[in-house]
Design a protein around this motif. Structure first.
Motif, mmCIF file in Angstrom:
data_model
loop_
_atom_site.group_PDB
_atom_site.id
_atom_site.type_symbol
_atom_site.label_atom_id
_atom_site.label_comp_id
_atom_site.label_asym_id
_atom_site.label_seq_id
_atom_site.Cartn_x
_atom_site.Cartn_y
_atom_site.Cartn_z
ATOM 1 N N CYS A 37 -8.074 -34.417 -41.019
ATOM 2 C CA CYS A 37 -6.718 -33.989 -40.651
ATOM 3 C C CYS A 37 -6.828 -33.186 -39.350
ATOM 4 O O CYS A 37 -7.926 -32.844 -38.925
ATOM 5 N N CYS B 50 -5.744 -29.745 -38.271
ATOM 6 C CA CYS B 50 -5.145 -28.485 -38.725
ATOM 7 C C CYS B 50 -4.513 -27.774 -37.525
ATOM 8 O O CYS B 50 -5.183 -27.595 -36.494
ATOM 9 N N LEU C 200 -13.681 -29.859 -29.999
ATOM 10 C CA LEU C 200 -13.954 -31.168 -30.586
ATOM 11 C C LEU C 200 -13.703 -32.280 -29.571
ATOM 12 O O LEU C 200 -12.690 -32.298 -28.886
ATOM 13 N N ARG D 131 -13.535 -29.669 -45.265
ATOM 14 C CA ARG D 131 -12.196 -29.406 -45.800
ATOM 15 C C ARG D 131 -11.768 -30.569 -46.704
ATOM 16 O O ARG D 131 -10.632 -30.638 -47.139
ATOM 17 N N HIS E 258 -12.728 -24.766 -46.619
ATOM 18 C CA HIS E 258 -11.783 -23.916 -45.902
ATOM 19 C C HIS E 258 -10.426 -24.100 -46.572
ATOM 20 O O HIS E 258 -9.812 -25.154 -46.456
HETATM 21 S S1 SF4 Z 1 -9.934 -26.443 -39.073
HETATM 22 FE FE1 SF4 Z 1 -11.775 -27.587 -39.681
HETATM 23 S S2 SF4 Z 1 -10.962 -29.402 -40.770
HETATM 24 FE FE2 SF4 Z 1 -9.246 -28.509 -39.627
HETATM 25 S S3 SF4 Z 1 -9.205 -29.650 -37.674
HETATM 26 FE FE3 SF4 Z 1 -10.459 -27.799 -37.353
HETATM 27 S S4 SF4 Z 1 -12.597 -28.416 -37.735
HETATM 28 FE FE4 SF4 Z 1 -11.231 -29.985 -38.622
#
Ligand code: SF4
Length: 256
Positions: free
Chosen positions: A38, A40, A49, A113, A143
């Protein structure tokens, strides 16, 4: 000051192999993938990322293992990203096996997650696989931010716990999501009912855009912490902390 990369994860560290990150002497983080189940809205890694290298080849994994061997203080490996469970079972097992075989490694954390964002990914097969290849060193770090998410994660967590994989949760204190004493207490109770140990509640990282949208003032965070501490036992009471760039530890709110 907010930034897109407060912990300098995009800077090149010549001593570190691609995809490996180290902020503390006893831990390393392995970027296994840049994918998640997903997107988030509060993600603190959203600017990282896709730009930071990931360990996507046997040669890169071997370089990470070699680095760990040359740094005997490292005892804890975080398999993160992204979400490591977006990879196939075989790839997850390959990462786990590469590190658990090192005597110096006491803990390998599956940072995911999935119990919230894709609970069906935590199959009985995966749980048994982690038990088999993990040599008793594998933990799952999830998380989870709300009681509803904790309830959603309950069955997936049970599959892991029943296979001897301890499951713990870290939470981000988010304005409008979980920033009332009652919501936080409800989350902590739902986590313990799901056999998920709450271990950190973080202040929002100083990432551009996030603090403005989700940040909770320190005084409010301390009130929430005190409210929970008066109503729930230590087993389900996490540490309320801030992760500050340059700090040598996660900083308890009392020290801020
Ligand atoms: S909080 Fe964690 S699961 Fe959500 S987008 Fe970021 S890296 Fe991915």
């Amino acid at each position: 000051m907010n930034s897109r990369d407060p912990f300098g994860e995009l800077s090149s560290h010549r001593a570190l192999p691609p995809g490996l990150k180290q902020r503390f002497p006893d831990r390393v983080l392995v970027m296994t993938t840049d994918r998640c189940f997903c997107a988030c809205p509060h993600c603190t890694r959203k600017f990282i990322l896709g730009k930071s290298p990931v360990v996507d080849s046997s040669a890169r994994l071997a370089a990470c293992v070699d680095y760990v061997k040359r740094h005997p203080k490292v005892r804890d490996v975080l398999l993160s990203g992204g979400d490591v469970l977006t990879l196939s079972d075989a790839k997850v097992a390959k990462f786990v096996e590469a590190f658990v075989k090192l005597d110096q490694i006491e803990v390998v954390r599956i940072c995911t997650r999935a119990p919230v964002s894709n609970p069906a990914r935590i199959t009985a097969h995966l749980a048994r696989l982690l038990r088999r290849v993990g040599r008793g060193k594998v933990w799952a770090n999830v998380h989870i931010n709300t009681a509803e998410e904790a309830r959603l994660a309950r069955e997936a967590a049970a599959r892991l716990v029943d296979c001897g994989i301890p499951v713990s949760s870290q939470t981000v204190l988010l304005r409008g999501v979980n920033d009332t004493p009652r919501k936080m207490l409800s989350l902590l109770r739902a986590l313990s009912a799901a056999r998920i140990r709450p271990y950190y509640v973080f202040q929002c990282d100083p990432v551009e855009g996030l603090v403005e949208r989700f940040g909770v003032p320190l005084a409010r965070a301390k009130k929430i912490e005190a409210y929970c501490a008066e109503r729930i036992g230590g087993l389900a009471l996490p540490r309320f902390v801030a992760d500050l760039p340059g700090a040598r530890r996660k900083t308890p709110l009392d020290l801020l």
